[in-house]
Structure formats: C-alpha cells, structure tokens
Design a protein around this motif. Structure first.
Motif, PDB file in Angstrom:
ATOM      1  N   UNK A 101      17.297 -13.026  -9.213  1.00 14.48           N
ATOM      2  CA  UNK A 101      17.713 -11.667  -9.581  1.00 14.48           C
ATOM      3  C   UNK A 101      16.705 -11.014 -10.525  1.00 14.48           C
ATOM      4  N   UNK A 102      16.146 -11.810 -11.465  1.00 15.95           N
ATOM      5  CA  UNK A 102      15.160 -11.264 -12.394  1.00 15.95           C
ATOM      6  C   UNK A 102      13.899 -10.837 -11.660  1.00 15.95           C
ATOM      7  N   UNK A 103      13.425 -11.686 -10.740  1.00 17.04           N
ATOM      8  CA  UNK A 103      12.234 -11.316  -9.960  1.00 17.04           C
ATOM      9  C   UNK A 103      12.478 -10.054  -9.135  1.00 17.04           C
ATOM     10  N   UNK A 104      13.659  -9.987  -8.491  1.00 13.94           N
ATOM     11  CA  UNK A 104      13.984  -8.799  -7.700  1.00 13.94           C
ATOM     12  C   UNK A 104      14.061  -7.552  -8.577  1.00 13.94           C
ATOM     13  N   UNK A 105      14.661  -7.721  -9.766  1.00 11.38           N
ATOM     14  CA  UNK A 105      14.774  -6.591 -10.691  1.00 11.38           C
ATOM     15  C   UNK A 105      13.399  -6.109 -11.148  1.00 11.38           C
ATOM     16  N   UNK A 106      12.510  -7.029 -11.499  1.00  7.18           N
ATOM     17  CA  UNK A 106      11.166  -6.653 -11.927  1.00  7.18           C
ATOM     18  C   UNK A 106      10.387  -5.983 -10.794  1.00  7.18           C
ATOM     19  N   UNK A 107      10.551  -6.494  -9.556  1.00  2.00           N
ATOM     20  CA  UNK A 107       9.878  -5.881  -8.410  1.00  2.00           C
ATOM     21  C   UNK A 107      10.368  -4.454  -8.198  1.00  2.00           C
ATOM     22  N   UNK A 108      11.706  -4.258  -8.285  1.00  3.58           N
ATOM     23  CA  UNK A 108      12.259  -2.907  -8.117  1.00  3.58           C
ATOM     24  C   UNK A 108      11.772  -1.982  -9.221  1.00  3.58           C
ATOM     25  N   UNK A 109      11.686  -2.498 -10.445  1.00  2.03           N
ATOM     26  CA  UNK A 109      11.203  -1.668 -11.559  1.00  2.03           C
ATOM     27  C   UNK A 109       9.750  -1.253 -11.322  1.00  2.03           C
ATOM     28  N   UNK A 110       8.909  -2.202 -10.845  1.00  2.00           N
ATOM     29  CA  UNK A 110       7.509  -1.864 -10.542  1.00  2.00           C
ATOM     30  C   UNK A 110       7.427  -0.785  -9.465  1.00  2.00           C
ATOM     31  N   UNK A 111       8.241  -0.906  -8.418  1.00  2.00           N
ATOM     32  CA  UNK A 111       8.234   0.100  -7.353  1.00  2.00           C
ATOM     33  C   UNK A 111       8.663   1.465  -7.897  1.00  2.00           C
ATOM     34  N   UNK A 112       9.723   1.456  -8.739  1.00  2.00           N
ATOM     35  CA  UNK A 112      10.184   2.722  -9.310  1.00  2.00           C
ATOM     36  C   UNK A 112       9.116   3.349 -10.202  1.00  2.00           C
ATOM     37  N   UNK A 113       8.411   2.522 -10.985  1.00  2.00           N
ATOM     38  CA  UNK A 113       7.347   3.052 -11.837  1.00  2.00           C
ATOM     39  C   UNK A 113       6.227   3.652 -11.003  1.00  2.00           C
ATOM     40  N   UNK A 114       5.838   2.942  -9.927  1.00  2.00           N
ATOM     41  CA  UNK A 114       4.777   3.481  -9.062  1.00  2.00           C
ATOM     42  C   UNK A 114       5.218   4.793  -8.423  1.00  2.00           C
ATOM     43  N   UNK A 115       6.466   4.842  -7.931  1.00  2.00           N
ATOM     44  CA  UNK A 115       6.990   6.072  -7.323  1.00  2.00           C
ATOM     45  C   UNK A 115       7.025   7.219  -8.343  1.00  2.00           C
ATOM     46  N   UNK A 116       7.429   6.898  -9.582  1.00  2.03           N
ATOM     47  CA  UNK A 116       7.483   7.931 -10.626  1.00  2.03           C
ATOM     48  C   UNK A 116       6.092   8.446 -10.963  1.00  2.03           C
ATOM     49  N   UNK A 117       5.093   7.524 -11.035  1.00  5.99           N
ATOM     50  CA  UNK A 117       3.721   7.962 -11.307  1.00  5.99           C
ATOM     51  C   UNK A 117       3.205   8.889 -10.205  1.00  5.99           C
ATOM     52  N   UNK A 118       3.478   8.498  -8.921  1.00  4.66           N
ATOM     53  CA  UNK A 118       3.048   9.360  -7.811  1.00  4.66           C
ATOM     54  C   UNK A 118       3.718  10.728  -7.891  1.00  4.66           C
ATOM     55  N   UNK A 119       4.995  10.741  -8.200  1.00  4.19           N
ATOM     56  CA  UNK A 119       5.735  12.000  -8.299  1.00  4.19           C
ATOM     57  C   UNK A 119       5.174  12.862  -9.433  1.00  4.19           C
ATOM     58  N   UNK A 120       4.885  12.249 -10.579  1.00  8.95           N
ATOM     59  CA  UNK A 120       4.319  13.000 -11.693  1.00  8.95           C
ATOM     60  C   UNK A 120       2.935  13.562 -11.348  1.00  8.95           C
ATOM     61  N   UNK A 121       2.113  12.758 -10.670  1.00 12.05           N
ATOM     62  CA  UNK A 121       0.791  13.251 -10.263  1.00 12.05           C
ATOM     63  C   UNK A 121       0.912  14.440  -9.322  1.00 12.05           C
ATOM     64  N   UNK A 122       1.867  14.330  -8.354  1.00 14.60           N
ATOM     65  CA  UNK A 122       2.055  15.436  -7.416  1.00 14.60           C
ATOM     66  C   UNK A 122       2.540  16.683  -8.143  1.00 14.60           C
TER      67      UNK A 122
END
Length: 484
Positions: A101-122
């Motif tokens: 669960x911790x690994x899955x949570x960290x992976x989801x957090x990384x994906x959300x951070x990447x998505x947020x960075x892309x959204x902010x850049x756009x």
C-alpha cells in the motif's frame, strides 16, 4: 468383667485353687499389664497399616493429578503456540500489505505531482500568451484611438475654419441685402442657427465623450506621477507654511522672553509660598507613609501566618498522599502476589459476566434516574469506572465466605472424626475411666455399643439366621486385623 475373663487363658490349677488375695491381685495386675502391651502393639500395627494405605491412595491421587496437569499444560502450550504462529503469520501478511500500500501510495503521489507540474506549465504558457495578446491589443487600440483623436481634431479645426469663412461670406452678403431682407434673413438665420446648434451639440457631445475616455485612460496611466507630484506639492506648501509659522513663532518668542523676564520675579515670590505649601504636604505624605508602612507590616505578618498555616496543611496533605501512595503500592504488591494464585479461568476471564437477563438489565437501567438529587449519589456516579474492580472484589469476597463456610464444615467433620477416633482409642485402651464407659469395639448381637452418631458400622446378622439373643464377647485384637 465377663469380656476380660473370656480374653485371657485359663489359669493353672495351682493358681486357681489358691485363694490367697495377694496371688489374685498379682494375677490381675499381670493380666492388665499384658492387655496394655497388646493394646499398644495393636494400635501401632493399625496406625502403620492405615498410614501405608493412605500413602498409596495419596500417591495414586497425586500421580493422577500430575498426569492431568501435564496433559492440560501441554494442551495449553500447543494452543499458545498455534496462536503465536497465527499471529506471526497475520503480522507478516499485514506488513506485506502495508509495504504494498505504501509503494502504491508513493507511486500515485509521484504521478499526481507530475500531472500537477504539467498542468501548471500549461497554465503558465497560456497566461503568458494571453498577456502578450492583451498587450498587443492594448497597444494597437491605443494607437488607433490616438490617430482617430488627431484626425477628429484636424477635422474640427477645418470645420471651424470653414464655418468661420461661411459666416464671413454670409455676413458680407447679408450686409448687401440687409435693408430688404432683414426679417427674412433673421428668421432664416435663427432657424439655421438652431439646426446647426443641435447638430454641433450632438457632434461635440460625442467628441467630448471620446475625449473624456481618452483623458481617463491618460489620467490612469499618469496617476502615480500625479500622486507623487501632489504629495510633493503638499509637502512644499506645508514646508512654506512651517517656515512662516517658525518666523512668526520666533517673533512671538522674542516678545514672550521679555514678558517672561517680568513674570520670573513675580513667580519667584509665588514659588516661595508654593514651597511652603509643598513642605506641609510633604509632612502629611510622610505621616501617611508611616501609616501605610504600619499597615504593610501587619499585612505581612498576617500573610506570614497564612503561609505557615498553608505549609503545615501542605505537609499534612503530602503525608496523607504518601500514605495513599504506600497503600496503593501495597495493594499492587498484593495484586501481583494474588495473580500468581489465579486459575486459568480467572486469567482468561478476570471479570464475571452479569447473571441478569436482558429484560432485568433493561428494567434496572429504566429504574436509574437521569439526574441524581443527593450529593452522595452524584459523587458515587463519578466512580462508575470502578465497576470491574468491585466485580473482582465481590467475587473474591464470595469465595472467601465460601471457603470460610467450607472450613467450618471441615472443622465439624474433623471434630466428629476426632470424637470417633477418641472413642476407638478408648475402646482399645484399658483404664478405670474407660472401663466405666461403653466400649465401642464391643460387639453384642452383631451390634456395636457405640452411639448412632459414631461412624463405626454395625454388623447385621447373617442372612437366613435369626438374631441370637445370647450375649458373647469378641476381643478387639481379633477384630481389628480382619476389619482393615
């Protein structure tokens, strides 16, 4: 004495024929001594055999108890091992699930951070593009407005010049035809003037609105400079006013210096009188200060007494608290000692469940009032958390009463057994006191002479044979070995 005669062998003829009292006394004493020796020997034999039997029975019971306890202990140990293994397995599975669960949570957090960075850049790119577009549109519109304003100014200047020229021409013509066409031209001129006024007013209002819009935009653009200029202007005016005020103040100060020199002499005389009044006030203040010091001393003494009283009460409270702590530690020590003597059932279920039915429990809850009227009842309601403690206390108290009752019963049984043993020992011993009481070992018609409360059984007559009414005597030394 018939049973004694039957218990001893017949005397030799020379002793039976002898009628000497000393001889008979010697014979009786000898018989009594032999009987006492035989009774003591039989008692030792009985005790030895009885101890052997009791040892064998107790040994079998202890062996049985040890086997049962060993089996119980092994079973309990197996159960505990199974529980420990199951818990260890559950713990390992839980740790694996937690890590996954911790690994899955960290992976989801990384994906959300990447998505947020892309959204902010756009969003930043869109913002920069829109800002550049708006800037270009503003510059274009500003340039267009300035050009149009210049064109309209030129148009108005040309119009004004044309109107002026037309007016000069019309005026020249009107002078030529003034005398003949005065009234007609006056009316016509008024009509034309009114029409032109309306037309020009509409044009001027439109131009004035545009001019005000352009002026507003220009004012907004130069607002900061205007505010700074106004601030500097106000500051300059203020400085000018201050300079003038200071000059006037200097003149007033010069005039006041002259007047103050005159007043100094007057005030010196008045100050002497004021100093006298101040000295009197000082004396009054000193007297009041001494009074306040006296009051402070009294208040300090009262506070000191209160502090001493508070110290004594705190010492008494600390002693009471130490006694309470010692009592609590003693209770905990006794609880630890008592825990060693708890059974397996008490260790697993330390608090017994209520013996009341659900209906009775509901009736009790309904009978309890919502609010307590008495102070004692309110204080008791604060200790509802001690319910489990009182359960264990009541259980121990009931067990104590049960053990006391059981002890009393066993003491009664022990007294009965002691009485029976005493009767038995009195029956196998020979003394004047015993001879004067019924012998419990004497069997008459298959019945013992012991009372019904004695534990010695009475022997019934053999089946098919009537009870013999003829009394006869059985020796104790003969009955005892066959009864064990």
């Amino acid at each position: 004495m018939s049973w004694l005669a039957a218990s001893f062998p017949r005397l030799p003829p020379f002793l039976r024929k002898s009628g000497d009292p000393n001889t008979r006394r010697f014979q009786t004493t000898d018989k009594l001594a032999k009987e006492e020796n035989s009774s003591a020997l039989n008692l030792n034999k009985i005790n030895t055999q009885w101890r052997t039997v009791l040892r064998e029975v107790k040994t079998r019971e202890l062996q049985t108890d040890i086997e049962i306890l060993s089996q119980t202990f092994e079973r309990v140990v197996d159960c505990k091992d199974n529980v420990i293994r199951s818990l260890a397995k559950d713990l390992s599975e839980a740790e694996e699930q937690h890590a996954h669960a911790l690994r899955s949570h960290l992976h989801n957090i990384d994906q959300l951070l990447a998505l947020q960075r892309c959204r902010l850049n756009a969003l930043e790119e869109n913002y920069n593009m829109e800002l550049e577009t708006l800037t270009q549109e503003f510059e274009t519109e500003r340039k267009t407005i300035v050009d149009q304003h210049e064109k309209e100014i030129r148009y108005l200047q040309d119009l004004f010049m044309a109107m002026e020229q037309n007016h000069i021409d019309s005026e020249y013509e009107s002078k030529l035809e003034f005398q003949s066409l005065r009234e007609d031209l006056k009316n016509k001129t008024l009509e034309e003037k009114h029409f032109l006024r309306l037309q020009q007013e509409n044009v001027v209002e439109g131009l004035w609105a545009r001019f005000q819009d352009a002026l507003k935009r220009y004012t907004d653009a130069t607002e900061d400079r205007k505010v700074a200029f106004e601030a500097l202007k106000v500051k300059d005016e203020k400085s000018s006013k201050e300079i003038g005020a200071q000059m006037k103040r200097i003149l007033r100060l010069q005039d006041s210096i002259v007047s103050l020199k005159d007043k100094i002499a007057t005030h010196s005389r008045e100050s002497e009188e004021q100093n006298q009044h101040i000295r009197e006030d000082k004396e009054l203040a000193l007297a009041q200060l001494r009074k306040l010091k006296t009051q402070r001393t009294q208040a300090r003494r009262i506070a000191q007494e209160g502090l001493v009283k508070l110290t004594l009460e705190s010492d008494a409270t600390l002693k009471a608290l130490r006694k309470t702590v010692d009592k609590g530690e003693r209770i905990l020590t006794l609880a630890e000692i008592c825990r060693k003597f708890e059974t397996e059932e008490e260790k697993v279920l330390p608090f017994y469940s209520s013996a009341l039915t659900p209906e009775e429990q509901e009736e009790i809850e309904k009978a309890v009032p919502e609010e307590f009227a008495e102070e004692l009842a309110k204080v008791t309601a604060d200790y509802t958390g001690m319910e489990n403690f009182w359960k264990r206390y009541n259980k121990v108290r009931l067990e104590q009463l049960s053990l006391q009752r059981r002890r009393a019963q066993l003491a009664e049984v022990n007294d009965k057994l002691r009485e029976t043993l005493k009767q038995y020992l009195n029956g196998i011993s020979v003394s004047e006191e015993v001879l004067g009481q019924p012998n419990p070992l004497l069997m008459v018609n298959y019945r013992s002479s012991v009372s019904q409360s004695s534990s010695t059984p009475t022997a019934p007559p053999p089946p098919g044979r009537a009870a013999d009414t003829t009394p006869y005597v059985v020796e104790a030394a003969h009955v005892t070995p066959h009864s064990l």
